[in-house]
Design a protein around this motif. Structure first.
Motif, mmCIF file in Angstrom:
data_model
loop_
_atom_site.group_PDB
_atom_site.id
_atom_site.type_symbol
_atom_site.label_atom_id
_atom_site.label_comp_id
_atom_site.label_asym_id
_atom_site.label_seq_id
_atom_site.Cartn_x
_atom_site.Cartn_y
_atom_site.Cartn_z
ATOM 1 N N ARG A 1 0.823 -1.197 0.000
ATOM 2 C CA ARG A 1 0.000 0.000 0.000
ATOM 3 C C ARG A 1 0.868 1.263 0.000
ATOM 4 N NH1 ARG A 1 -3.165 -2.874 3.886
ATOM 5 N NH2 ARG A 1 -2.145 -1.681 5.541
ATOM 6 N N GLN A 2 0.346 2.302 -0.656
ATOM 7 C CA GLN A 2 1.024 3.595 -0.623
ATOM 8 C C GLN A 2 0.863 4.212 0.766
ATOM 9 O OE1 GLN A 2 2.826 4.962 -2.964
ATOM 10 N NE2 GLN A 2 2.367 3.650 -4.698
ATOM 11 N N ASP A 3 1.915 4.849 1.230
ATOM 12 C CA ASP A 3 1.855 5.489 2.538
ATOM 13 C C ASP A 3 0.788 6.578 2.519
ATOM 14 O OD1 ASP A 3 3.476 5.959 5.238
ATOM 15 O OD2 ASP A 3 3.002 7.923 4.372
ATOM 16 N N VAL B 1 4.267 20.106 2.022
ATOM 17 C CA VAL B 1 5.678 19.900 2.358
ATOM 18 C C VAL B 1 5.820 19.146 3.681
ATOM 19 C CG1 VAL B 1 7.806 21.101 2.995
ATOM 20 C CG2 VAL B 1 6.497 21.871 1.021
ATOM 21 N N VAL B 2 5.023 19.518 4.665
ATOM 22 C CA VAL B 2 5.083 18.829 5.966
ATOM 23 C C VAL B 2 4.691 17.367 5.819
ATOM 24 C CG1 VAL B 2 4.057 18.708 8.266
ATOM 25 C CG2 VAL B 2 4.706 20.926 7.305
ATOM 26 N N LEU B 3 3.600 17.102 5.101
ATOM 27 C CA LEU B 3 3.146 15.720 4.916
ATOM 28 C C LEU B 3 4.169 14.899 4.132
ATOM 29 C CD1 LEU B 3 -0.635 16.319 4.121
ATOM 30 C CD2 LEU B 3 0.339 15.405 6.228
ATOM 31 N N ALA B 4 4.783 15.509 3.125
ATOM 32 C CA ALA B 4 5.784 14.796 2.340
ATOM 33 C C ALA B 4 6.992 14.436 3.200
ATOM 34 C CB ALA B 4 6.215 15.648 1.143
ATOM 35 N N GLY B 5 7.410 15.365 4.079
ATOM 36 C CA GLY B 5 8.525 15.073 4.970
ATOM 37 C C GLY B 5 8.212 13.925 5.920
ATOM 38 N N VAL B 6 6.998 13.908 6.464
ATOM 39 C CA VAL B 6 6.591 12.813 7.350
ATOM 40 C C VAL B 6 6.570 11.492 6.580
ATOM 41 C CG1 VAL B 6 4.704 11.904 8.748
ATOM 42 C CG2 VAL B 6 5.277 14.335 8.866
ATOM 43 N N ALA B 7 6.041 11.530 5.354
ATOM 44 C CA ALA B 7 5.953 10.314 4.547
ATOM 45 C C ALA B 7 7.334 9.740 4.248
ATOM 46 C CB ALA B 7 5.200 10.609 3.249
ATOM 47 N N LEU B 8 8.287 10.589 3.899
ATOM 48 C CA LEU B 8 9.631 10.107 3.590
ATOM 49 C C LEU B 8 10.296 9.479 4.809
ATOM 50 C CD1 LEU B 8 10.877 13.013 1.288
ATOM 51 C CD2 LEU B 8 10.342 10.670 0.603
ATOM 52 N N ARG B 9 10.087 10.057 5.969
ATOM 53 C CA ARG B 9 10.652 9.470 7.184
ATOM 54 C C ARG B 9 10.010 8.118 7.499
ATOM 55 N NH1 ARG B 9 10.539 14.892 8.988
ATOM 56 N NH2 ARG B 9 8.581 14.520 10.109
ATOM 57 N N ARG B 10 8.711 8.030 7.304
ATOM 58 C CA ARG B 10 8.009 6.771 7.576
ATOM 59 C C ARG B 10 8.458 5.665 6.622
ATOM 60 N NH1 ARG B 10 2.809 6.603 9.881
ATOM 61 N NH2 ARG B 10 2.019 5.530 8.010
ATOM 62 N N LYS C 1 11.282 5.475 4.990
ATOM 63 C CA LYS C 1 12.666 5.119 5.272
ATOM 64 C C LYS C 1 12.776 4.226 6.514
ATOM 65 C CE LYS C 1 17.217 7.173 6.094
ATOM 66 N NZ LYS C 1 17.969 8.451 6.232
ATOM 67 N N ARG C 2 11.945 4.492 7.495
ATOM 68 C CA ARG C 2 12.027 3.745 8.741
ATOM 69 C C ARG C 2 11.353 2.372 8.651
ATOM 70 N NH1 ARG C 2 9.817 7.233 11.647
ATOM 71 N NH2 ARG C 2 7.721 6.374 11.707
ATOM 72 N N ALA C 3 10.171 2.327 8.041
ATOM 73 C CA ALA C 3 9.382 1.087 8.052
ATOM 74 C C ALA C 3 9.277 0.424 6.693
ATOM 75 C CB ALA C 3 7.977 1.377 8.591
ATOM 76 N N GLY C 4 9.785 1.053 5.656
ATOM 77 C CA GLY C 4 9.658 0.485 4.324
ATOM 78 C C GLY C 4 8.284 0.770 3.742
ATOM 79 N N GLY C 5 8.010 0.199 2.602
ATOM 80 C CA GLY C 5 6.730 0.419 1.948
ATOM 81 C C GLY C 5 6.863 1.364 0.773
ATOM 82 N N ARG D 1 7.847 7.986 -4.168
ATOM 83 C CA ARG D 1 7.646 8.744 -5.407
ATOM 84 C C ARG D 1 6.549 9.786 -5.244
ATOM 85 N NH1 ARG D 1 8.019 4.337 -10.400
ATOM 86 N NH2 ARG D 1 10.220 3.757 -10.087
ATOM 87 N N LEU D 2 5.462 9.405 -4.557
ATOM 88 C CA LEU D 2 4.392 10.373 -4.339
ATOM 89 C C LEU D 2 4.876 11.537 -3.486
ATOM 90 C CD1 LEU D 2 1.106 8.340 -3.724
ATOM 91 C CD2 LEU D 2 1.601 9.928 -5.587
ATOM 92 N N ALA D 3 5.675 11.236 -2.468
ATOM 93 C CA ALA D 3 6.183 12.298 -1.601
ATOM 94 C C ALA D 3 7.080 13.253 -2.372
ATOM 95 C CB ALA D 3 6.944 11.684 -0.421
ATOM 96 N N TYR D 4 7.991 12.689 -3.187
ATOM 97 C CA TYR D 4 8.851 13.560 -4.001
ATOM 98 C C TYR D 4 8.032 14.316 -5.040
ATOM 99 C CZ TYR D 4 13.211 11.773 -2.044
ATOM 100 O OH TYR D 4 14.243 11.475 -1.202
#
Length: 223
Positions: free
Chosen positions: A33-35, A54-63, A65-69, A73-76
């Protein structure tokens, strides 16, 4: 003769590994599933909600990176769309500032330099109106130059000069505002640019209302 005991039946093929071992390396549904934060970031970036995206994209990239999934691409993509919005807004603001500069908005000039159709800020209750600040007609302002009229004022006494200039500006007032000066709630002012009559007008006519800021041009306002 004694027969040898039958040997145990050997399996024709090796036993299958436990089913769980087949799942090694296969992503589970949660990983496919997409984050959610990445999806939300991209969705909010499209209408230009840049800070939220921007805030949501930053949270998504951290998630991710930490948990995979999935979702990187959507965040970038959300960050790229947000950058496009920032550039577009910056260009629009720059062009608007350039337009204001070319129109002289914000510049202080002599009243004699005010062109017809210009709005301005000044103290309309002052004894003499010499300097005004050019304003955007769409924004609140104190007055607007609506006409230049021609009046032969050479040799006239002050009282008669005022009467002639007022009469000339009153005719232009009705044409500009769409209502006669006598029935209007706006006030009329004039500035004598020079005594002798000239082709392009020697009296500048102004409209305003002391104590009240106008918004928008008074042309055709019927006020």
């Amino acid at each position: 003769m004694t027969q040898p005991p039958p040997s145990p039946i050997q399996p024709a093929r090796p036993s299958l590994p436990p089913a769980e071992s087949w799942l090694v390396g296969v992503p589970n549904p949660a990983q496919q599933r997409q984050d959610g934060y990445a999806v939300a970031a991209f969705a909010t970036s499209l209408p230009g909600l840049v800070p939220i995206a921007v805030v949501l994209a930053g949270v998504a990239l951290r998630r991710v990176k930490r948990a995979g999934g999935h979702g990187k691409r959507l965040a970038y993509g959300a960050l790229a769309v947000s950058l496009c919005w920032v550039i577009a807004i910056g260009v629009a603001v720059t062009l608007n500032l350039i337009g204001d500069y070319r129109r002289g908005i914000g510049r202080t000039v002599s009243i004699s330099q005010v062109d017809v159709g210009r709005c301005f800020d000044a103290d309309l209750e002052a004894e003499a109106l010499r300097l005004v600040r050019i304003a955007d007609c769409a924004a609140p302002h104190t007055g607007e130059a609506y006409a230049k009229v021609t009046a032969a004022l050479v040799g006239l006494p002050a009282a008669q000069t005022g009467a002639v200039a007022t009469q000339q500006c009153a005719g232009a007032f009705a044409e500009f505002v769409g209502k006669s000066y006598e029935s209007s709630d706006l006030d009329m002012y004039y500035v004598v640019l020079e005594d002798r009559a000239v082709a392009d007008g020697n009296v500048l006519c102004l409209v305003g209302m002391p104590g009240t800021r106008l918004t928008g041009t008074m042309r055709g306002s019927q006020r």
